[in-house]
Design an enzyme around this catalytic site. Structure first.
Site, PDB file in Angstrom:
ATOM      1  N   THR A  20      47.773  40.127  54.475  1.00  0.00           N
ATOM      2  CA  THR A  20      47.868  38.859  53.317  1.00  0.00           C
ATOM      3  C   THR A  20      49.081  37.841  53.607  1.00  0.00           C
ATOM      4  O   THR A  20      49.127  37.010  52.936  1.00  0.00           O
ATOM      5  CB  THR A  20      48.080  39.572  52.119  1.00  0.00           C
ATOM      6  OG1 THR A  20      49.118  40.332  52.141  1.00  0.00           O
ATOM      7  CG2 THR A  20      46.771  40.124  51.596  1.00  0.00           C
ATOM      8  N   LYS A  48      51.162  32.714  41.188  1.00  0.00           N
ATOM      9  CA  LYS A  48      49.921  33.405  40.681  1.00  0.00           C
ATOM     10  C   LYS A  48      49.372  34.058  42.192  1.00  0.00           C
ATOM     11  O   LYS A  48      49.727  33.590  43.334  1.00  0.00           O
ATOM     12  CB  LYS A  48      48.976  33.016  40.015  1.00  0.00           C
ATOM     13  CG  LYS A  48      49.370  32.311  38.692  1.00  0.00           C
ATOM     14  CD  LYS A  48      48.197  31.666  38.057  1.00  0.00           C
ATOM     15  CE  LYS A  48      48.448  31.287  36.637  1.00  0.00           C
ATOM     16  NZ  LYS A  48      47.282  30.531  36.145  1.00  0.00           N
ATOM     17  N   GLU A  80      42.197  37.337  46.001  1.00  0.00           N
ATOM     18  CA  GLU A  80      40.817  37.454  45.671  1.00  0.00           C
ATOM     19  C   GLU A  80      40.222  36.308  45.006  1.00  0.00           C
ATOM     20  O   GLU A  80      39.010  36.321  45.470  1.00  0.00           O
ATOM     21  CB  GLU A  80      40.849  38.260  44.052  1.00  0.00           C
ATOM     22  CG  GLU A  80      40.698  40.040  44.390  1.00  0.00           C
ATOM     23  CD  GLU A  80      41.805  40.757  44.735  1.00  0.00           C
ATOM     24  OE1 GLU A  80      41.806  41.990  44.819  1.00  0.00           O
ATOM     25  OE2 GLU A  80      42.926  40.354  44.435  1.00  0.00           O
TER      26      GLU A  80
END
Length: 774
Positions: free
Chosen positions: A486, A721, A725
């Protein structure tokens, strides 16, 4: 804590990165190690006494082992032993000892614990040998006899057995209702009612699940593990085997994709530890690609959505019910229907969620668990309602835009979904879309445009971080975080470099070791806000300490300043208004005769403040498909994903995360599904030749746009944030909606395969499951 822990080779930023700031498109600092082969994964660590394990998988779905014949396997040269439930090392007997930090309610599966068979493919033996080849050959010679029992694996055939979850996992919020949705639905002039079915999807990251246990002479176990949390795996091993956590170190510096499959320890971990304890040697165990289909998966799911509206498009009722399968052992739960109570303004909302227990392994979180299916159903139903109302699908969503959470009236911490609609539609050219299906043709292909909204939780957890400035000017920041692909290495280094005013090449971020400061499991798109907040906090404390040291230095040109007058930049402490008046950090530490300065920070969420808000990341996704109706071929030729995810720290890795989610959304919509032969209760297409995933030829133009947003409720330190996903949420619905626009065929099951384009789909069962069993 030891800096640069031996055998933990963390990447550093490439030379010439220079000063950084949030939003820069910084390339991944672990990229070179990965493409050159320098990065070592779980199955690539060696030991002088390394032995190899191969799992023997069971062949029935339910029953009892009556006999295991290991004689032929033990006769193979190089085989050391065959572990079964009859001769394995001792493990603790109570359920709690085998629960990891993310375990759902119920009794966790324990490999080789007893003779009971709970699902097809269950590990029934482990062969350990001097070579992988010998172990693999011997595993084929192990003979297992069973007393077979009747099993159940057919969700659509057992909807009447649905029940409300009995034992919930932490963090799961059962769905609730507001108003009187049934009454409002009956009274409304315009209604749609749709049923949806989604087959099982299986985790298939590039790196298969693997564990290498390196046993030291004193019995200490250093475990290289494919996991999304080294500390969760250490917790599991120490509790299950009754070992002191000081006797177990788990490392995962590089993970070749996980997407939820590494949230819980998979069965190769306890089996490898069993072998190492039993034989008093180091052991490596790698699952085969076929065995990757024998543990958790995105659950098979049935849904029903009913929407009612006035002729002007204003929603009067939302009813969303879902049923998915779980195992006999655990009540695995997902947030499938709750999104229908958050996305659109409506006074009457009814949400229902149930499970059916099957003879399968417990399902498991997979990228955007619950939302990938739940938002799909809602957004396809919204598209269907738009056509019934003869209102543009985007306009229908704007008509029902929720300024506050419909279920409880709470405000959103930030919500820039409207900005996503505007920016995404403008970039895509949505204003040029004719509303009628089958109205765009290009040669042999029908062209369709579809869109959908997306939503995902903005989570923040607890984490610790340490920041150490060394005498040579190097900054080493540490936390037991994970990088599953990620970009954690990169974004944490950026946060630290910006906070300390250092170039990236002077910053090292250490992760992937259970001995480092505490970090949560990397999941739920929470790492940037959580671990990033801890990193920022540690650097902020260190920065303040250095400022006071500079002020307190007798020979300092900054002696008369206060911290608010100072800043850190380019490796110096300097006056904000007179940058030429400065003191080098290396000179400051030399003057103080210090080899290092360290600070730590505990990141905790603003729980009391956050409870007053709904915290979510939003997306609007626009999609173009081209359909050859004669061949049933669908090409997804263009996607624009507009995302509101707070402040974007690393523009390049954030965009890559969304692109990856969109690719998986295409795969979910068009390709991925495991097929079960219910006579055997077994997944049949357990390889890449038969389990289809999207490949390069399936992916065309994908564009990502980020909305301007800064959320200090979710992330006080960073305003950020998560984006891991959200890219997948809504993508499959946008594709299904685009296919309807192209063909006029409304398809409600995924994946949408060529046969459904050619012949339509079989009706999804419409019977609502019976009331919950007592």
């Amino acid at each position: 804590m030891t800096d640069l822990i031996p055998e933990l080779r963390t990447p550093t930023a490439p030379e010439g990165t220079g000063r950084v700031h949030s939003g820069m498109p910084v390339s991944r600092i672990d990229g070179r190690a990965k493409v050159t082969g320098a990065a070592q994964y779980a199955a690539e660590h060696d030991a002088p006494d390394l032995r190899y394990g191969v799992v023997v998988s069971g062949t029935i779905a339910r029953g009892t082992i009556t006999a295991i014949d290991t004689d032929a396997a033990l006769a193979v040269p190089g085989v050391l032993d065959v572990l079964t439930h009859l001769n394995r090392p001792k493990v603790r007997g109570f359920d709690l000892a085998h629960k990891d930090m993310t375990a759902p309610g119920g009794s966790p599966f324990r490999p080789l614990y007893g003779s009971r068979i709970f699902y097809s493919g269950q590990p029934v033996a482990l062969v350990v040998a001097d070579s992988f080849e010998a172990a693999r050959h011997a595993a084929q010679l192990v003979k297992v006899s069973y007393q077979e029992e009747e099993h159940e694996t057919n969700l659509l055939g057992s909807l009447d057995q649905a029940y409300k979850p009995r034992a919930l996992k932490a963090g799961f919020t059962p769905p609730s209702s507001t108003g009187d949705a049934d009454k409002a639905y009956q009274a409304a002039p315009v209604k749609v009612e749709s049923q949806f079915y989604h087959g099982v999807e299986h985790h298939n990251p590039m790196e298969m699940h693997a564990t290498t246990v390196v046993r030291a002479d004193d019995g200490h176990l250093t475990i290289y593990e494919k996991t999304q949390s080294s500390q969760n795996s250490r917790w599991y091993v120490s509790h299950a085997f009754g070992l002191s956590k000081d006797k177990v170190t788990v490392r995962n510096p590089y993970v070749g994709g996980a997407f939820g499959s590494g949230l819980r320890p998979q069965y190769q971990l306890p089996l490898a530890v069993m072998a190492a304890l039993h034989l008093k040697c180091s052991v490596r165990l790698v699952l085969t690609r076929q065995q990757m289909f024998t543990f958790g998966h995105r659950p098979e799911t049935w849904q029903q959505v009913k929407l009612a509206a006035n002729p002007d498009g204003k929603l009067q009722a939302i009813v969303h019910e879902a049923v998915h399968e779980t195992s006999r052992l655990e009540d695995y739960v997902e947030v499938v229907v709750n999104w229908s109570g958050q996305l659109y303004a409506c006074d009457n909302i009814k949400l229902g969620y149930k499970l059916v227990a099957h003879d399968r392994h417990s399902p498991m979180d997979m990228r955007a668990p619950g939302a990938a299916h739940g938002v799909h159903a809602l957004e396809v139903a919204m598209d269907e309602l738009a056509y019934k109302l003869k209102i543009d699908p985007l306009e229908l969503r704007r008509i029902n835009y929720a300024e506050r959470n419909p279920m409880d009236g709470k405000p959103y911490s930030t919500k820039e979904l409207a900005q996503c609609y505007d920016k995404g539609a403008a970039r895509f050219g949505w204003a040029n879309r004719p509303i009628e299906p089958r109205s765009m043709v290009d040669g042999d292909e029908l062209v369709g445009w579809g869109m959908a909204s997306g939503i995902w939780d903005s989570l923040v957890m607890v984490a610790r971080a340490s920041a150490v400035l060394h005498a040579d000017g190097r900054l080493v920041v540490s936390s037991a975080a994970s990088d599953i692909g990620t970009g954690t290495y990169t974004v944490m280094s950026m946060i630290a470099a910006e906070a300390m005013g250092l170039p990236m090449e002077q910053v090292t971020f250490q992760l992937g070791d259970s001995t480092l400061p505490m970090a949560p499991i990397e999941g739920g798109s929470s790492h940037v806000a959580t671990v990033g907040g801890a990193v920022h906090g540690a650097c902020e404390k260190l920065r303040t300490r250095l400022m006071w040291m500079a002020i307190d230095s007798p020979k300092s040109p900054l002696a008369k300043a206060t911290p608010k007058d100072l800043e850190l930049a380019d490796g110096t402490v300097r006056l904000r208004k007179q940058p030429d008046v400065s003191l080098r950090l290396v000179d400051l530490l030399a003057e103080k005769k210090l080899d290092r300065v360290e600070d730590k920070f505990l990141m905790t969420p603003q729980m009391l403040k956050q409870r007053k808000y709904v915290r979510a990341v939003h997306q609007a996704v626009f999609c173009e498909v081209r359909v050859n109706e004669k061949l049933g071929i669908v090409r997804v030729t263009r996607v624009v994903s507009a995302v509101a995810a707070g402040r974007i720290i690393s523009a390049k890795t954030a965009a890559s995360q969304v692109i990856g989610g969109v690719v998986w959304g295409i795969s979910q919509a068009m390709h991925e599904e495991s097929h079960t032969d219910h006579r055997f209760g077994r997944f049949m297409n357990h390889n890449f030749s038969e389990y289809h995933v999207a490949v390069n030829a399936d992916i065309h133009n994908i564009e990502v746009i980020f909305a301007d947003e800064d959320d200090r409720i979710v992330s006080k330190q960073l305003g950020a944030k998560g984006v891991g996903e959200i890219g997948i949420v809504g993508t499959s619905a946008a594709i299904a909606n685009a296919i309807f626009h192209a063909t006029g065929k409304r398809l409600r099951t995924t994946p949408i395969t060529p046969d459904k384009i050619l012949m339509g789909e079989k009706d999804v069962p419409v019977a609502v499951p019976k009331e919950a069993k007592s």
